[in-house]
Scaffold this active site. Structure first.
Site, PDB file in Angstrom:
ATOM      1  N   ARG A 129       0.804  -1.223   0.000  1.00  0.00           N
ATOM      2  CA  ARG A 129       0.000   0.000   0.000  1.00  0.00           C
ATOM      3  C   ARG A 129       0.837   1.272   0.000  1.00  0.00           C
ATOM      4  O   ARG A 129       0.312   2.353  -0.242  1.00  0.00           O
ATOM      5  CB  ARG A 129      -0.951  -0.004   1.199  1.00  0.00           C
TER       6      ARG A 129
ATOM      7  N   GLU B 223     -10.408 -10.201  17.692  1.00  0.00           N
ATOM      8  CA  GLU B 223     -10.413  -9.382  16.484  1.00  0.00           C
ATOM      9  C   GLU B 223     -11.784  -8.743  16.296  1.00  0.00           C
ATOM     10  O   GLU B 223     -12.814  -9.321  16.670  1.00  0.00           O
ATOM     11  CB  GLU B 223     -10.053 -10.227  15.264  1.00  0.00           C
TER      12      GLU B 223
ATOM     13  N   ASN C  91      34.062  28.197  -7.183  1.00  0.00           N
ATOM     14  CA  ASN C  91      34.830  27.090  -6.614  1.00  0.00           C
ATOM     15  C   ASN C  91      34.939  25.876  -7.525  1.00  0.00           C
ATOM     16  O   ASN C  91      35.693  24.957  -7.229  1.00  0.00           O
ATOM     17  CB  ASN C  91      34.209  26.666  -5.279  1.00  0.00           C
TER      18      ASN C  91
END
Length: 459
Positions: free
Chosen positions: A17, A158, A372
């Site tokens: 996901r 659950e 630089n």
């Protein structure tokens, strides 16, 4: 003797996901991978060893999990996904080494507090065989419920299997379980897969332990501590919580923030007392700010060491390797990279200073740049203490501007300037009276010819 504790960290998920090319646990919160937050919390709680269950990006995950901690990390591979109980058993050989306690953590839950883990271990010492961390959910929909009776945990139910009465329970399973190391393998091997998905659920360990006459308890932790990450949206929510905690800690330590919600901190940001941070400031990894410094709004800092009472911004960018001395100033729309700026030195607006050493009390005029890079290599620019660089100057490295030297505005300096010398490196100005109008007339004629060519093309 001190108790020994093994942390089994589950980090083998595919993260479908997340829609990402890399493991979910490598995604950052506070510029630190999720997995690193978890293992650092485990180390802070005093675990003896970490067994890391890995799958995708195993080498990178192990490296991130091991960084910044002294606790040894042993990776174990999970090639098949058969549920959390199966995942923990992948660490069977490590568990078999013998530990007083085994705690199961999740690599995608970075907000866990070490104190909560220590509290679980404390309950084990009091005689519990299994300790489950739970939380009181504002909305318990979808969560497993922790069912208690007479002070003991009897089951984890659950949501889809819960009765109407059980659904009224707001004490929910946070997923983190601590259990007896001596009984760990027997309990784990007793977990079956007689369920709709055919998976081995770690939560079944509670009823298995109860059936064997073992004591199970649940202790409460803040709901935020249990937050897990499965999507980019959830990652953003976790980031918000982490940032809020980090800002709160900083302000309690003596840091002021005008608009805390707009300040982004990193896991290793160090802020001294009396630092003032204006809105919309971003701290990347590796930033240290000394006491009394002022960070103006819309500044971006990364890998920078900022001295006491320095002033930054607004709209300044400090890149890795920046070192600013005390009372140094970096003005608006300036960029500093891999440069040391001495005490009291000033880099004024619209300047770029890279690969440079700037001495104390030097003044860098607006629009100054250190040239630089020659296309292949970086070169050093040295600017001495007390030097003055006029506005809109280009210093072509490698080059040294001496102490107390003065560079005239608009100069392109390609050679060293001795101490206390004046350098002017620009073309001599020519003034031609009356030529401005003639030039404007010429430009207007050219413009008119172009316009005629467009409106009257050749036939």
């Amino acid at each position: 003797m001190a108790r020994t504790c093994l942390a089994v960290v589950l980090a083998a998920g595919d993260a479908t996901r997340m829609k990402s090319s890399k493991s979910k646990v490598l995604h950052p919160v506070g510029n630190l991978p999720l997995i690193s937050h978890v293992t650092r919390a485990a180390a802070a709680a005093g675990v003896t060893k970490i067994a890391l269950v890995v799958g995708r990006n195993a080498e990178q995950v192990t490296k991130a999990a091991s960084a910044g901690i002294a606790v040894p990390v042993t990776p174990v591979e999970q090639t098949e996904r058969k549920g959390t109980g199966h995942a923990v058993l992948m660490a069977r050989d490590v568990i078999a080494e013998g530990y007083d306690d085994v705690v199961v953590l999740y690599g995608d839950a970075p907000l866990i507090d070490p104190n909560s883990l220590a509290a679980a271990t404390s309950e084990r010492q009091k005689g519990a065989d299994v300790v489950v961390l739970g939380f009181r959910a504002q909305d318990p929909t979808g969560y497993g419920r922790l069912l208690e009776r007479e002070g003991e945990l009897v089951a984890i139910r659950e949501h889809k299997d819960a009765s109407v009465e059980e659904l009224e329970v707001d004490f929910c399973n946070g997923g983190i379980i601590t259990f007896s190391g001596a009984k760990a393998i027997d309990l784990l091997e007793a977990i079956g897969n007689d369920n709709a998905k055919g998976e081995y659920y770690l939560t079944d360990i509670v009823e298995i332990a109860r059936a064997e006459g073992l004591k199970c308890v649940a202790i409460e932790a803040p709901e935020e501590d249990m937050m897990g990450c499965n999507t980019r949206a959830e990652l953003a929510e976790i980031e918000q919580v982490w940032q809020s905690r980090a800002r709160q800690a900083a302000m309690l330590s003596g840091v002021s923030m005008v608009d805390p919600a707009s300040v982004f901190l990193s896991h290793d940001t160090v802020l001294g007392s009396d630092v003032l941070i204006e809105p919309n400031v971003w701290f990347g990894p590796g930033v240290r700010v000394g006491a009394g410094a002022l960070i103006h709004g819309f500044s971006h800092l990364e890998g920078a060491d900022i001295g006491a009472n320095a002033v930054i911004g607004p709209f300044a960018r400090l890149r890795p390797g920046t070192e600013l001395g005390e009372r140094a100033k970096v003005g608006n729309f300036c960029e500093i990279k891999k440069a040391r700026v001495g005490d009291g030195a000033k880099v004024n607006h619209l300047s770029y200073i890279g690969d440079a050493v700037v001495g104390a009390d030097a003044n860098i005029g607006a629009g100054t740049i250190t040239c630089n890079y020659d296309g292949q290599n970086k070169h050093l620019t040295e600017i001495g203490s007390g030097a003055f660089i006029g506005s809109n100057s280009s210093l072509v490295a490698p080059v040294r501007i001496g102490e107390g030297a003065y560079v005239g505005s608009g100069s392109v300096v390609t050679m060293d300037v001795p101490d206390d010398a004046l350098a002017i490196a620009r073309a001599r100005q020519e003034t031609k009276p009356g030529r401005a109008q003639r030039l404007r007339d010429k430009i207007a004629a050219i413009k008119a010819l172009k316009k005629k060519a467009v409106t009257e093309p050749d036939t």
